[in-house]
Design an enzyme around this catalytic site. Structure first.
Site, PDB file in Angstrom:
ATOM      1  CB  CYS A   1      -0.967  -0.057   1.166  1.00 24.09           C
ATOM      2  SG  CYS A   1      -2.399   0.954   0.878  1.00 24.09           S
TER       3      CYS A   1
ATOM      4  CG  HIS B   1      -3.554  -3.515   4.266  1.00 23.56           C
ATOM      5  ND1 HIS B   1      -2.263  -3.109   4.496  1.00 23.56           N
ATOM      6  CD2 HIS B   1      -4.188  -2.477   3.671  1.00 23.56           C
ATOM      7  CE1 HIS B   1      -2.119  -1.864   4.063  1.00 23.56           C
ATOM      8  NE2 HIS B   1      -3.263  -1.454   3.568  1.00 23.56           N
TER       9      HIS B   1
END
Ligand code: GLN
Length: 259
Positions: free
Chosen positions: A93, A201
């Site tokens: 990310c 995630h």
């Protein structure tokens, strides 16, 4: 065999529990009798990539990204050489975004990035949040494919980002459920040599053990100049992946049947 793993900014880029990726790599090495040494780096130290075999970096807030931006920019050339030497990097990310040309945050400010990849990220007000399921575009070693007894074709996780990322490199996967890089082109993540960038995630590795082993074995093959895996490295039979496989399969079921 021994691996030196660099864990970058664990105190700043761990908003979404991506530290679990380090724990997963550590345990899967230890369970196979592969020695592992972890070197944590954050903004109070110069990053020393000498003799390192793998880099893991997690995700974080725009504020965290801004804090580490100046520090990591000083390491641009050593990070670029690390990637070009085909040493594995897993960037999740915010840290994935930082390897591109720039990140435009929600206040329309341009956060300088490493400019290692031709990639841009522009933040939008609506965040891309939720469970995500993608295909697996990584080419697993043939011996891994033979030995694995579970799903190699999917990668499952959770995404939460405002940034929309655009690039022309290979993607980690095609989006089956969720948003991915930008919610438009159906792509998620990025692969370049042994660099993997992803918005997943979860953390991504514990419930996708095939991806964790892909990273470990590429680090070993690179360090020990092994052109293919061999039985004594794999010892896959020594690892009971039943919990990981259950988590992987259950997550896929949940994502697919999301009401
Ligand atoms: N701050 C970045 C964004 O919102 C990255 C977020 C994250 O790391 N999950 O796009």
């Amino acid at each position: 065999m021994k691996l030196e793993v660099v864990n970058m900014y664990p105190d700043i880029l761990n908003t979404y529990g991506d530290m679990g990726n380090l724990i997963c790599i550590k345990k899967r090495c230890e369970w196979r009798g592969i020695n592992i040494n972890i070197k944590n780096f954050t903004i109070d130290k110069e990053i020393d990539l000498e003799d390192s075999d793998m880099i893991l970096i997690g995700g974080g807030s725009d504020k965290g990204q801004y804090i580490i931006s100046n520090h990591i920019l000083n390491q641009r050339n050593s990070l670029e050489s690390f990637i070009e030497d085909e040493k594995p990097v897993l960037a999740i990310c915010a840290s994935y975004q930082i390897f591109g040309d720039y990140y435009i945050n929600p206040h329309d400010e341009k956060i300088p990035c490493l400019e290692i990849f031709e990639m841009e990220t522009i933040s939008k007000k609506e965040r891309l949040v939720g469970d995500i399921l993608i295909s697996n575009n990584l080419k697993l070693d043939s011996l891994l494919v033979q030995k694995y007894k579970h799903d190699l074709n999917n990668i499952v996780g959770f995404e939460n980002h405002g940034g929309r990322t655009y690039h022309k490199y290979g993607s980690l996967g095609n989006v089956k459920v969720g948003f991915g890089n930008n919610g438009e082109d159906g792509k998620e993540g990025m692969i370049y040599k042994n660099f993997i960038g992803s918005y997943l995630h979860g953390p991504i590795l514990p419930k996708n053990p095939h991806i964790a082993d892909y990273i470990i074995f590429n680090a070993l093959k690179n360090k020990y100049d092994i052109d293919h895996l061999n039985e004594n490295i794999l010892n896959l039979n020594e690892i009971d992946d039943s919990i990981e496989i259950n988590a992987h399969d259950e997550n896929i079921h949940l994502v697919k049947n999301h009401d």
